[in-house]
Write a protein that holds these residues in place. Structure first.
Motif, PDB file in Angstrom:
ATOM      1  N   GLY A 201       6.486  15.241  40.338  1.00 40.96           N
ATOM      2  CA  GLY A 201       7.876  14.860  40.169  1.00 40.96           C
ATOM      3  C   GLY A 201       8.338  14.802  38.735  1.00 40.96           C
ATOM      4  O   GLY A 201       9.543  14.766  38.480  1.00 40.96           O
ATOM      5  N   ASP A 202       7.416  14.791  37.764  1.00 45.20           N
ATOM      6  CA  ASP A 202       7.774  14.764  36.348  1.00 45.20           C
ATOM      7  C   ASP A 202       7.673  16.162  35.751  1.00 45.20           C
ATOM      8  O   ASP A 202       6.986  17.036  36.278  1.00 45.20           O
ATOM      9  CB  ASP A 202       6.852  13.814  35.572  1.00 45.20           C
ATOM     10  CG  ASP A 202       7.047  12.359  35.980  1.00 45.20           C
ATOM     11  OD1 ASP A 202       8.174  12.006  36.375  1.00 45.20           O
ATOM     12  OD2 ASP A 202       6.070  11.599  35.914  1.00 45.20           O
ATOM     13  N   TYR A 203       8.320  16.349  34.607  1.00 41.58           N
ATOM     14  CA  TYR A 203       8.232  17.625  33.907  1.00 41.58           C
ATOM     15  C   TYR A 203       6.849  17.797  33.302  1.00 41.58           C
ATOM     16  O   TYR A 203       6.250  16.840  32.796  1.00 41.58           O
ATOM     17  CB  TYR A 203       9.295  17.716  32.807  1.00 41.58           C
ATOM     18  CG  TYR A 203      10.653  18.132  33.331  1.00 41.58           C
ATOM     19  CD1 TYR A 203      10.977  19.489  33.474  1.00 41.58           C
ATOM     20  CD2 TYR A 203      11.600  17.179  33.694  1.00 41.58           C
ATOM     21  CE1 TYR A 203      12.219  19.881  33.968  1.00 41.58           C
ATOM     22  CE2 TYR A 203      12.845  17.568  34.183  1.00 41.58           C
ATOM     23  CZ  TYR A 203      13.135  18.915  34.316  1.00 41.58           C
ATOM     24  OH  TYR A 203      14.355  19.298  34.806  1.00 41.58           O
TER      25      TYR A 203
ATOM     26  N   GLY B 113      -4.119  17.683  34.815  1.00 46.08           N
ATOM     27  CA  GLY B 113      -4.679  18.483  35.906  1.00 46.08           C
ATOM     28  C   GLY B 113      -3.838  19.648  36.336  1.00 46.08           C
ATOM     29  O   GLY B 113      -4.094  20.248  37.392  1.00 46.08           O
ATOM     30  N   PHE B 114      -2.821  20.002  35.543  1.00 40.75           N
ATOM     31  CA  PHE B 114      -1.989  21.155  35.852  1.00 40.75           C
ATOM     32  C   PHE B 114      -2.399  22.331  34.974  1.00 40.75           C
ATOM     33  O   PHE B 114      -2.882  22.149  33.854  1.00 40.75           O
ATOM     34  CB  PHE B 114      -0.509  20.828  35.644  1.00 40.75           C
ATOM     35  CG  PHE B 114      -0.016  19.696  36.513  1.00 40.75           C
ATOM     36  CD1 PHE B 114       0.111  19.871  37.876  1.00 40.75           C
ATOM     37  CD2 PHE B 114       0.307  18.464  35.963  1.00 40.75           C
ATOM     38  CE1 PHE B 114       0.557  18.825  38.688  1.00 40.75           C
ATOM     39  CE2 PHE B 114       0.750  17.424  36.758  1.00 40.75           C
ATOM     40  CZ  PHE B 114       0.873  17.602  38.129  1.00 40.75           C
ATOM     41  N   ILE B 115      -2.175  23.561  35.463  1.00 39.24           N
ATOM     42  CA  ILE B 115      -2.645  24.734  34.730  1.00 39.24           C
ATOM     43  C   ILE B 115      -1.523  25.708  34.397  1.00 39.24           C
ATOM     44  O   ILE B 115      -1.776  26.785  33.879  1.00 39.24           O
ATOM     45  CB  ILE B 115      -3.747  25.472  35.514  1.00 39.24           C
ATOM     46  CG1 ILE B 115      -3.267  25.877  36.911  1.00 39.24           C
ATOM     47  CG2 ILE B 115      -4.993  24.598  35.605  1.00 39.24           C
ATOM     48  CD1 ILE B 115      -4.285  26.701  37.701  1.00 39.24           C
ATOM     49  N   ASN B 116      -0.276  25.318  34.675  1.00 38.61           N
ATOM     50  CA  ASN B 116       0.866  26.128  34.290  1.00 38.61           C
ATOM     51  C   ASN B 116       1.998  25.192  33.918  1.00 38.61           C
ATOM     52  O   ASN B 116       2.423  24.372  34.740  1.00 38.61           O
ATOM     53  CB  ASN B 116       1.275  27.077  35.427  1.00 38.61           C
ATOM     54  CG  ASN B 116       2.203  28.169  34.959  1.00 38.61           C
ATOM     55  OD1 ASN B 116       3.284  27.911  34.449  1.00 38.61           O
ATOM     56  ND2 ASN B 116       1.774  29.419  35.127  1.00 38.61           N
ATOM     57  N   GLY B 117       2.470  25.317  32.682  1.00 39.26           N
ATOM     58  CA  GLY B 117       3.471  24.389  32.193  1.00 39.26           C
ATOM     59  C   GLY B 117       4.882  24.903  32.353  1.00 39.26           C
ATOM     60  O   GLY B 117       5.548  24.700  33.359  1.00 39.26           O
ATOM     61  N   SER B 118       5.390  25.588  31.331  1.00 42.19           N
ATOM     62  CA  SER B 118       6.733  26.176  31.343  1.00 42.19           C
ATOM     63  C   SER B 118       7.823  25.126  31.531  1.00 42.19           C
ATOM     64  O   SER B 118       8.903  25.429  32.026  1.00 42.19           O
ATOM     65  CB  SER B 118       6.847  27.251  32.449  1.00 42.19           C
ATOM     66  OG  SER B 118       5.864  28.226  32.286  1.00 42.19           O
ATOM     67  N   SER B 119       7.523  23.863  31.135  1.00 40.90           N
ATOM     68  CA  SER B 119       8.524  22.781  31.188  1.00 40.90           C
ATOM     69  C   SER B 119       9.193  22.687  32.557  1.00 40.90           C
ATOM     70  O   SER B 119      10.412  22.584  32.687  1.00 40.90           O
ATOM     71  CB  SER B 119       9.579  22.977  30.092  1.00 40.90           C
ATOM     72  OG  SER B 119       9.001  22.901  28.826  1.00 40.90           O
ATOM     73  N   GLN B 120       8.403  22.707  33.606  1.00 40.78           N
ATOM     74  CA  GLN B 120       8.939  22.635  34.958  1.00 40.78           C
ATOM     75  C   GLN B 120       8.496  21.347  35.644  1.00 40.78           C
ATOM     76  O   GLN B 120       7.530  20.714  35.239  1.00 40.78           O
ATOM     77  CB  GLN B 120       8.466  23.831  35.777  1.00 40.78           C
ATOM     78  CG  GLN B 120       6.951  23.898  35.921  1.00 40.78           C
ATOM     79  CD  GLN B 120       6.510  25.171  36.602  1.00 40.78           C
ATOM     80  OE1 GLN B 120       7.262  25.777  37.345  1.00 40.78           O
ATOM     81  NE2 GLN B 120       5.282  25.581  36.346  1.00 40.78           N
ATOM     82  N   VAL B 121       9.223  20.966  36.665  1.00 39.18           N
ATOM     83  CA  VAL B 121       8.860  19.784  37.430  1.00 39.18           C
ATOM     84  C   VAL B 121       7.643  20.111  38.289  1.00 39.18           C
ATOM     85  O   VAL B 121       7.634  21.102  39.022  1.00 39.18           O
ATOM     86  CB  VAL B 121      10.029  19.329  38.319  1.00 39.18           C
ATOM     87  CG1 VAL B 121       9.605  18.166  39.207  1.00 39.18           C
ATOM     88  CG2 VAL B 121      11.224  18.931  37.465  1.00 39.18           C
ATOM     89  N   ALA B 122       6.633  19.283  38.196  1.00 34.24           N
ATOM     90  CA  ALA B 122       5.414  19.509  38.964  1.00 34.24           C
ATOM     91  C   ALA B 122       5.663  19.195  40.440  1.00 34.24           C
ATOM     92  O   ALA B 122       6.222  18.165  40.785  1.00 34.24           O
ATOM     93  CB  ALA B 122       4.289  18.633  38.431  1.00 34.24           C
TER      94      ALA B 122
END
Length: 311
Positions: free
Chosen positions: A217-219, A229-238
Motif C-alpha cells: 500500500g505504500d510507495y 523485500g521488493f525487487i522492482n521500484g519505479s516509485s509505484q505503490v506496492a
C-alpha cells in the motif's frame, strides 16, 4: 552463456509485458472450465486446419490440454477484447491506436509450434497447461502495435494477449534468422505472459504465505525496495499482485547464478537480488524460496529451470 540480464534486456521485457501485454486480460481454459470470448457463446474450432506434418502435433496438444493452436483465424479471434475492438485502423495515411496482424505463413507455422514446444510447453505438465493456457494460441506472420503519438508510431511486437488468446509473431522467415538474444527474449516473454495471464484471469492464485512477508500500500522506490523485500521500484505503490508477478518475472528470465551474483552499485536489474548487498534483510531470499516451492508443490513447475535455460 548468454547474459540476458543486462539493463536493456530488462527494459525490453518490462516494455513488452507492461506496455503491450500486461494491460490485457486473458482467459485460461481446460476440459472442465472453458471460458468463451462472449457471454453465452461457447467458441470452438475445427482441427486439423490443414495437412502439414505439424498439424498432428497441434491436434495432439488440443486433445491433451484443450487449447487450440491456430494458424488460420478470423479478425474477431484476435481483435475482440470483450469491451472493445483492438484493431488499428488506417485512414488517410494515419493509424489509430491498436494492433495489426496477419496469420502465419504456413511454411513457417511449424517452426513456431516447435519453438513453443521447446521453450514454453515443455516446462509445464499437461494438467498445468490445461489450467493456465487460454482457449486460443494464434500464430502470426505480422504482429504490430500502433501508437500514433510516439516517435515510433508502429512497432513490431513478439506477443499480444487478450480475452481468450495469446498471439505470437515470427510466423515468417524471421524465425530462421532469430539470434540468441531475440530467441531468449521471446522465450522469457512467452513464459512470463502465460503466467501473468493466468494470474489476471484467476487461474493462478497468489501464494498466501508470500503476501504475509511484506507490507503493501505504500510507495516503493529503488532506494528502499530491497530492504522491504521488493525487487522492482519505479516509485509505484506496492501491491500483492505486482509483487508476485515481479518475482515470477525475475525467476523465469534470470539464471540462478545471476540472481546470486554480486551487483554493481545502482544496479536495479534482477542481477544480484539474492546477494546480501541487495538483500540486506534476507527478505528477497525468503520470498524467492516461497515462490519456488509454491509452484513446485501446486503446479509441478520448476520456475528456476526456465530461468536457467540458455538459448
Amino acid at each position: 552463456m548468454l547474459n540476458i540480464l543486462n539493463l536493456d534486456h530488462m527494459k525490453k521485457i518490462n516494455i513488452i509485458i507492461y506496455a503491450i501485454l500486461g494491460i490485457f486480460l486473458g482467459s485460461a481454459c481446460n476440459d472442465e472450465d472453458r471460458l468463451s470470448p462472449t457471454e453465452g457463446v461457447e467458441m470452438t474450432y475445427t482441427l486439423p486446419q490443414g495437412n502439414h506434418d505439424y498439424d498432428a502435433r497441434i491436434v495432439d496438444w488440443n486433445k491433451r490440454c484443450g487449447f487450440f493452436i491456430l494458424y488460420e483465424f478470423e479478425p474477431k479471434d484476435i481483435y475482440w477484447g470483450q469491451t472493445s475492438w483492438q484493431e488499428a485502423i488506417e485512414r488517410d495515411g494515419e493509424w489509430s491506436w491498436g494492433f495489426i496482424s496477419d496469420p502465419a505463413d504456413q511454411n513457417y507455422a511449424g517452426k513456431q509450434v516447435q519453438f513453443l514446444e521447446d521453450h514454453l510447453f515443455k516446462y509445464y505438465p499437461d494438467s498445468t497447461l490445461q489450467r493456465f493456457m487460454p482457449l486460443k494460441f494464434l500464430l502470426c506472420s505480422k504482429l504490430q502495435y500502433s501508437q500514433p503519438l510516439s516517435s515510433v508510431p508502429i512497432v513490431d511486437i513478439p506477443l499480444f494477449s487478450s480475452i481468450d488468446m495469446i498471439a505470437m509473431n515470427y510466423g515468417n522467415e524471421a524465425i530462421d534468422n532469430m539470434d540468441k538474444h531475440t530467441a531468449s527474449l521471446l522465450k522469457d516473454t512467452l513464459n512470463v505472459e502465460l503466467l501473468w495471464h493466468a494470474i489476471d484471469v484467476g487461474k493462478l492464485q497468489i501464494d498466501e504465505a508470500f503476501t504475509q512477508l511484506s507490507e503493501y500500500g505504500d510507495y516503493v522506490n529503488n532506494s528502499t525496495m530491497y530492504s522491504l523485500g521488493f525487487i522492482n521500484g519505479s516509485s509505484q505503490v506496492a501491491s500483492q499482485i505486482t509483487d508476485f508477478k515481479y518475482y515470477i518475472q525475475a525467476i523465469v528470465t534470470t539464471p540462478f547464478d545471476v540472481l546470486n551474483a554480486e551487483p554493481e552499485e545502482e544496479d536495479y536489474t534482477y542481477r544480484g537480488i539474492l546477494h546480501p548487498s541487495k538483500d540486506v534483510n534476507n527478505m528477497v531470499n525468503r520470498k524467492y524460496n516461497l515462490v519456488i516451492n509454491y509452484f513446485k508443490t501446486m503446479y509441478n513447475v520448476d520456475l528456476q529451470k526456465i530461468g536457467n535455460a540458455v538459448m
